[in-house]
Motif scaffolding. Sequence first.
Motif, PDB file in Angstrom:
ATOM      1  N   THR A  53       3.871   4.350   8.654  1.00  0.00           N
ATOM      2  CA  THR A  53       4.856   4.828   9.625  1.00  0.00           C
ATOM      3  C   THR A  53       5.013   3.941  10.855  1.00  0.00           C
ATOM      4  OG1 THR A  53       3.192   6.262  10.671  1.00  0.00           O
ATOM      5  CG2 THR A  53       4.538   7.236   8.928  1.00  0.00           C
ATOM      6  N   THR A  54       4.215   2.897  10.972  1.00  0.00           N
ATOM      7  CA  THR A  54       4.338   2.000  12.126  1.00  0.00           C
ATOM      8  C   THR A  54       4.314   0.557  11.634  1.00  0.00           C
ATOM      9  OG1 THR A  54       1.963   1.749  12.498  1.00  0.00           O
ATOM     10  CG2 THR A  54       3.036   3.617  13.574  1.00  0.00           C
ATOM     11  N   ASP A  55       4.504  -0.355  12.534  1.00  0.00           N
ATOM     12  CA  ASP A  55       4.413  -1.784  12.215  1.00  0.00           C
ATOM     13  C   ASP A  55       3.064  -2.341  12.640  1.00  0.00           C
ATOM     14  OD1 ASP A  55       6.913  -1.920  11.093  1.00  0.00           O
ATOM     15  OD2 ASP A  55       7.902  -2.380  12.996  1.00  0.00           O
ATOM     16  N   ILE A  56       2.012  -1.520  12.498  1.00  0.00           N
ATOM     17  CA  ILE A  56       0.678  -1.935  12.914  1.00  0.00           C
ATOM     18  C   ILE A  56       0.219  -3.169  12.130  1.00  0.00           C
ATOM     19  CG2 ILE A  56      -0.653  -0.465  11.344  1.00  0.00           C
ATOM     20  CD1 ILE A  56      -2.470   0.154  13.777  1.00  0.00           C
ATOM     21  N   ILE A  57       0.649  -3.263  10.876  1.00  0.00           N
ATOM     22  CA  ILE A  57       0.370  -4.446  10.061  1.00  0.00           C
ATOM     23  C   ILE A  57       1.722  -5.062   9.718  1.00  0.00           C
ATOM     24  CG2 ILE A  57      -0.549  -5.317   7.884  1.00  0.00           C
ATOM     25  CD1 ILE A  57      -2.561  -3.058   7.930  1.00  0.00           C
ATOM     26  N   PRO A  58       2.094  -6.134  10.413  1.00  0.00           N
ATOM     27  CA  PRO A  58       3.405  -6.734  10.138  1.00  0.00           C
ATOM     28  C   PRO A  58       3.467  -7.281   8.727  1.00  0.00           C
ATOM     29  CG  PRO A  58       2.153  -8.078  11.689  1.00  0.00           C
ATOM     30  CD  PRO A  58       1.346  -6.854  11.414  1.00  0.00           C
ATOM     31  N   GLN A  59       4.627  -7.132   8.113  1.00  0.00           N
ATOM     32  CA  GLN A  59       4.801  -7.582   6.744  1.00  0.00           C
ATOM     33  C   GLN A  59       5.281  -9.026   6.731  1.00  0.00           C
ATOM     34  OE1 GLN A  59       7.034  -4.768   4.521  1.00  0.00           O
ATOM     35  NE2 GLN A  59       6.678  -5.787   2.592  1.00  0.00           N
ATOM     36  N   ASN A  60       4.662  -9.855   5.917  1.00  0.00           N
ATOM     37  CA  ASN A  60       5.041 -11.240   5.755  1.00  0.00           C
ATOM     38  C   ASN A  60       6.269 -11.295   4.851  1.00  0.00           C
ATOM     39  OD1 ASN A  60       5.301 -13.950   5.121  1.00  0.00           O
ATOM     40  ND2 ASN A  60       3.105 -14.268   4.814  1.00  0.00           N
ATOM     41  N   ALA A  61       7.345 -11.893   5.306  1.00  0.00           N
ATOM     42  CA  ALA A  61       8.583 -11.954   4.521  1.00  0.00           C
ATOM     43  C   ALA A  61       8.390 -12.747   3.232  1.00  0.00           C
ATOM     44  CB  ALA A  61       9.693 -12.568   5.358  1.00  0.00           C
ATOM     45  N   ASN A  62       7.452 -13.692   3.221  1.00  0.00           N
ATOM     46  CA  ASN A  62       7.215 -14.501   2.019  1.00  0.00           C
ATOM     47  C   ASN A  62       6.368 -13.768   0.979  1.00  0.00           C
ATOM     48  OD1 ASN A  62       8.626 -16.622   3.171  1.00  0.00           O
ATOM     49  ND2 ASN A  62       6.787 -17.441   4.149  1.00  0.00           N
ATOM     50  N   VAL A  63       5.625 -12.757   1.418  1.00  0.00           N
ATOM     51  CA  VAL A  63       4.760 -12.006   0.502  1.00  0.00           C
ATOM     52  C   VAL A  63       5.074 -10.517   0.679  1.00  0.00           C
ATOM     53  CG1 VAL A  63       2.378 -11.580  -0.236  1.00  0.00           C
ATOM     54  CG2 VAL A  63       2.976 -13.752   0.841  1.00  0.00           C
ATOM     55  N   PRO A  64       6.088 -10.038  -0.014  1.00  0.00           N
ATOM     56  CA  PRO A  64       6.468  -8.633   0.155  1.00  0.00           C
ATOM     57  C   PRO A  64       5.419  -7.682  -0.408  1.00  0.00           C
ATOM     58  CG  PRO A  64       7.796  -9.662  -1.555  1.00  0.00           C
ATOM     59  CD  PRO A  64       6.938 -10.734  -0.957  1.00  0.00           C
ATOM     60  N   ASN A  65       5.320  -6.514   0.198  1.00  0.00           N
ATOM     61  CA  ASN A  65       4.405  -5.474  -0.256  1.00  0.00           C
ATOM     62  C   ASN A  65       5.229  -4.403  -0.963  1.00  0.00           C
ATOM     63  OD1 ASN A  65       2.791  -3.142  -0.444  1.00  0.00           O
ATOM     64  ND2 ASN A  65       1.550  -3.807   1.282  1.00  0.00           N
ATOM     65  N   PRO A  66       5.118  -4.298  -2.278  1.00  0.00           N
ATOM     66  CA  PRO A  66       5.973  -3.364  -3.015  1.00  0.00           C
ATOM     67  C   PRO A  66       5.790  -1.913  -2.596  1.00  0.00           C
ATOM     68  CG  PRO A  66       4.646  -4.680  -4.540  1.00  0.00           C
ATOM     69  CD  PRO A  66       4.243  -5.055  -3.160  1.00  0.00           C
ATOM     70  N   THR A  67       4.586  -1.530  -2.215  1.00  0.00           N
ATOM     71  CA  THR A  67       4.352  -0.134  -1.833  1.00  0.00           C
ATOM     72  C   THR A  67       5.058   0.191  -0.525  1.00  0.00           C
ATOM     73  OG1 THR A  67       2.217  -0.225  -2.945  1.00  0.00           O
ATOM     74  CG2 THR A  67       2.580   1.600  -1.461  1.00  0.00           C
ATOM     75  N   LEU A  68       4.944  -0.686   0.467  1.00  0.00           N
ATOM     76  CA  LEU A  68       5.621  -0.450   1.743  1.00  0.00           C
ATOM     77  C   LEU A  68       7.137  -0.510   1.573  1.00  0.00           C
ATOM     78  CD1 LEU A  68       3.360  -2.393   4.279  1.00  0.00           C
ATOM     79  CD2 LEU A  68       3.441   0.067   3.839  1.00  0.00           C
ATOM     80  N   GLU A  69       7.619  -1.431   0.744  1.00  0.00           N
ATOM     81  CA  GLU A  69       9.056  -1.509   0.479  1.00  0.00           C
ATOM     82  C   GLU A  69       9.538  -0.231  -0.214  1.00  0.00           C
ATOM     83  OE1 GLU A  69       9.917  -5.016  -1.764  1.00  0.00           O
ATOM     84  OE2 GLU A  69       9.361  -6.358  -0.126  1.00  0.00           O
ATOM     85  N   LEU A  70       8.765   0.239  -1.155  1.00  0.00           N
ATOM     86  CA  LEU A  70       9.125   1.451  -1.870  1.00  0.00           C
ATOM     87  C   LEU A  70       9.152   2.649  -0.930  1.00  0.00           C
ATOM     88  CD1 LEU A  70       9.742   2.538  -4.704  1.00  0.00           C
ATOM     89  CD2 LEU A  70       7.311   2.904  -5.002  1.00  0.00           C
ATOM     90  N   PHE A  71       8.176   2.730  -0.050  1.00  0.00           N
ATOM     91  CA  PHE A  71       8.124   3.823   0.928  1.00  0.00           C
ATOM     92  C   PHE A  71       9.362   3.782   1.828  1.00  0.00           C
ATOM     93  CE2 PHE A  71       6.773   5.797   4.939  1.00  0.00           C
ATOM     94  CZ  PHE A  71       6.271   7.003   4.478  1.00  0.00           C
ATOM     95  N   ALA A  72       9.774   2.590   2.222  1.00  0.00           N
ATOM     96  CA  ALA A  72      10.925   2.453   3.115  1.00  0.00           C
ATOM     97  C   ALA A  72      12.246   2.697   2.397  1.00  0.00           C
ATOM     98  CB  ALA A  72      10.923   1.054   3.744  1.00  0.00           C
ATOM     99  N   ASN A  73      12.334   2.346   1.117  1.00  0.00           N
ATOM    100  CA  ASN A  73      13.620   2.359   0.419  1.00  0.00           C
ATOM    101  C   ASN A  73      13.817   3.473  -0.595  1.00  0.00           C
ATOM    102  OD1 ASN A  73      14.242  -0.013   1.822  1.00  0.00           O
ATOM    103  ND2 ASN A  73      13.283  -1.276   0.261  1.00  0.00           N
ATOM    104  N   ASN A  74      12.776   4.181  -0.987  1.00  0.00           N
ATOM    105  CA  ASN A  74      12.915   5.192  -2.033  1.00  0.00           C
ATOM    106  C   ASN A  74      12.560   6.559  -1.459  1.00  0.00           C
ATOM    107  OD1 ASN A  74      12.190   6.966  -4.261  1.00  0.00           O
ATOM    108  ND2 ASN A  74      12.359   5.150  -5.556  1.00  0.00           N
ATOM    109  N   LEU A  75      13.556   7.417  -1.333  1.00  0.00           N
ATOM    110  CA  LEU A  75      13.356   8.732  -0.729  1.00  0.00           C
ATOM    111  C   LEU A  75      12.366   9.578  -1.529  1.00  0.00           C
ATOM    112  CD1 LEU A  75      14.112  10.772   1.458  1.00  0.00           C
ATOM    113  CD2 LEU A  75      15.986  11.514  -0.025  1.00  0.00           C
ATOM    114  N   GLY A  76      12.447   9.541  -2.849  1.00  0.00           N
ATOM    115  CA  GLY A  76      11.530  10.332  -3.683  1.00  0.00           C
ATOM    116  C   GLY A  76      10.074   9.941  -3.469  1.00  0.00           C
ATOM    117  N   TYR A  77       9.815   8.638  -3.452  1.00  0.00           N
ATOM    118  CA  TYR A  77       8.451   8.162  -3.235  1.00  0.00           C
ATOM    119  C   TYR A  77       7.988   8.501  -1.823  1.00  0.00           C
ATOM    120  CZ  TYR A  77       4.339   5.169  -3.403  1.00  0.00           C
ATOM    121  OH  TYR A  77       3.054   4.701  -3.372  1.00  0.00           O
ATOM    122  N   ARG A  78       8.885   8.368  -0.837  1.00  0.00           N
ATOM    123  CA  ARG A  78       8.533   8.696   0.546  1.00  0.00           C
ATOM    124  C   ARG A  78       8.167  10.173   0.673  1.00  0.00           C
ATOM    125  NH1 ARG A  78      13.181   8.086   3.718  1.00  0.00           N
ATOM    126  NH2 ARG A  78      13.210   5.984   2.922  1.00  0.00           N
TER     127      ARG A  78
END
Length: 181
Positions: A53-78
């Motif tokens: 829920t925060t940007d406490i661990i910034p995401q590296n654009a070159n190494v995406p994190n599928p779980t964080l991306e999924l949480f941000a983009n998929n309502l069902g998973y969120r």
Amino acid sequence: MSENPYLSSDSPDDFSPPASDDKPIYVQVLGIINLVFAAMGMCSLVFSTAIFTTDIIPQNANVPNPTLELFANNLGYRIFMIIGFGLGFIFSVVLAVGGVGLLQWRRYGRSATIAYAWYSIVMGVVSFGVNAFFVFGPMIRQAQQAQGAQSAAAVGGAIGGIVGGIIGACSAIGYAVVLLY
């Protein structure tokens, strides 16, 4: 106060602890383990909630994190994760109450521990299924799209994540089975 008609006259309200020499040590051990796991669960919830829920661990654009991306983009998973955080908090409290109850030889200790065990089994199976569907597949696809040295690192990370998920689910379910025994 009236007497409970459902209890026989020789049935105490809480466990009747055996004489101190006859008390099985495993009840005390499980009580302590329950308290340790409850504390670990609470710490895990705090850190997981902060990460998701925060940007406490910034995401590296070159190494995406599928779980964080999924949480941000998929309502069902969120929604699944938010419900999981809430249930995780509730059942961490249940586990702590069960641990205290086991240490005090109270009936509610066993009841709370059994309730937690069943929750843990169900949630372990459901969580593994949700992660297998939503997380493991995208991790493998992402690893296959990487090039060169990044491909090897991505495949290793995907395999490590999947193996870690399997071990975590089996450990949680295994401990729950021990609690039910």
